[in-house]
Scaffold this motif. Structure first.
Motif, short mmCIF file in Angstrom:
data_model
loop_
_atom_site.label_atom_id
_atom_site.label_comp_id
_atom_site.label_asym_id
_atom_site.label_seq_id
_atom_site.Cartn_x
_atom_site.Cartn_y
_atom_site.Cartn_z
N THR A 50 -13.19 3.83 2.65
CA THR A 50 -12.27 4.52 1.75
C THR A 50 -10.91 3.83 1.80
N SER A 51 -10.11 4.05 0.76
CA SER A 51 -8.75 3.51 0.80
C SER A 51 -7.80 4.50 1.47
N ASN A 52 -8.31 5.67 1.84
CA ASN A 52 -7.49 6.70 2.49
C ASN A 52 -7.65 6.63 4.00
N HIS A 103 0.84 -1.19 0.00
CA HIS A 103 0.00 0.00 0.00
C HIS A 103 0.88 1.24 0.00
N SER A 149 -8.69 -3.59 6.80
CA SER A 149 -9.37 -4.23 5.68
C SER A 149 -10.81 -3.74 5.56
N GLN A 202 -11.00 -0.15 4.23
CA GLN A 202 -10.71 -0.08 2.81
C GLN A 202 -11.82 -0.71 1.96
#
Length: 158
Positions: free
Chosen positions: A99-101, A30, A92, A95
């Motif tokens: 959000t992936s942030n 990541h 996990s 995400q």
């Protein structure tokens, strides 16, 4: 993107080298960025009101670096403790469903300002023990790395 925003600079070369190593280890899993925000100077005889003002000034500097869609995890002595496996699942889940942030925030020596506490999505307590600010960053980076190893069913964790 995972961001770690820390109030204060990492000055010790050996700790910086270890933190850099874990950042490199995380990169294949990541994107990660570490942002240092200047800590405010505190006089030895600062009043509680002055301390609150300092915490809020530091909080505002941190908030400038947080995006609206960031999931904010504060490292907080009053937060929730988790096992390494639970932290991995938390990352996990964020995400997958949010959000992936993800932005982790390490407060200054006085703690966290009220505006930052209000902006947080989750408060994490690393331990009942108290760590140096600089050690906290290293421990957090190691636990993020461990989380990705756990999620990938890799052997590092065992």
């Amino acid at each position: 993107m995972i961001k770690i925003i820390g109030i204060g600079k990492l000055k010790e070369k050996h700790l910086k080298a270890l933190c850099d190593d874990y950042q490199k280890r995380i990169q294949p899993y990541h994107k990660i960025e570490v942002i240092e925000v200047n800590d405010e100077s505190i006089s030895n005889n600062a009043s509680p009101k002055e301390e609150e003002q300092i915490k809020e000034k530091e909080a505002l500097e941190v908030l400038k670096r947080i995006k609206d869609n960031d999931y904010v995890i504060l490292l907080d002595l009053h937060g929730k403790t988790m096992t390494s496996e639970e932290l991995a699942q938390k990352i996990s889940s964020i995400q997958t469903y949010h959000t992936s942030n993800i932005t982790f925030v390490i407060g200054g020596s006085l703690g966290l300002g009220e505006s930052l506490l209000k902006r947080s999505d989750f408060r994490l307590k690393l331990s009942d023990l108290t760590f140096l600010h600089q050690m906290t960053r290293l421990i957090l980076l190691e636990q993020i790395y461990r989380s990705f190893k756990i999620l990938g069913n890799e052997t590092y964790h065992k």
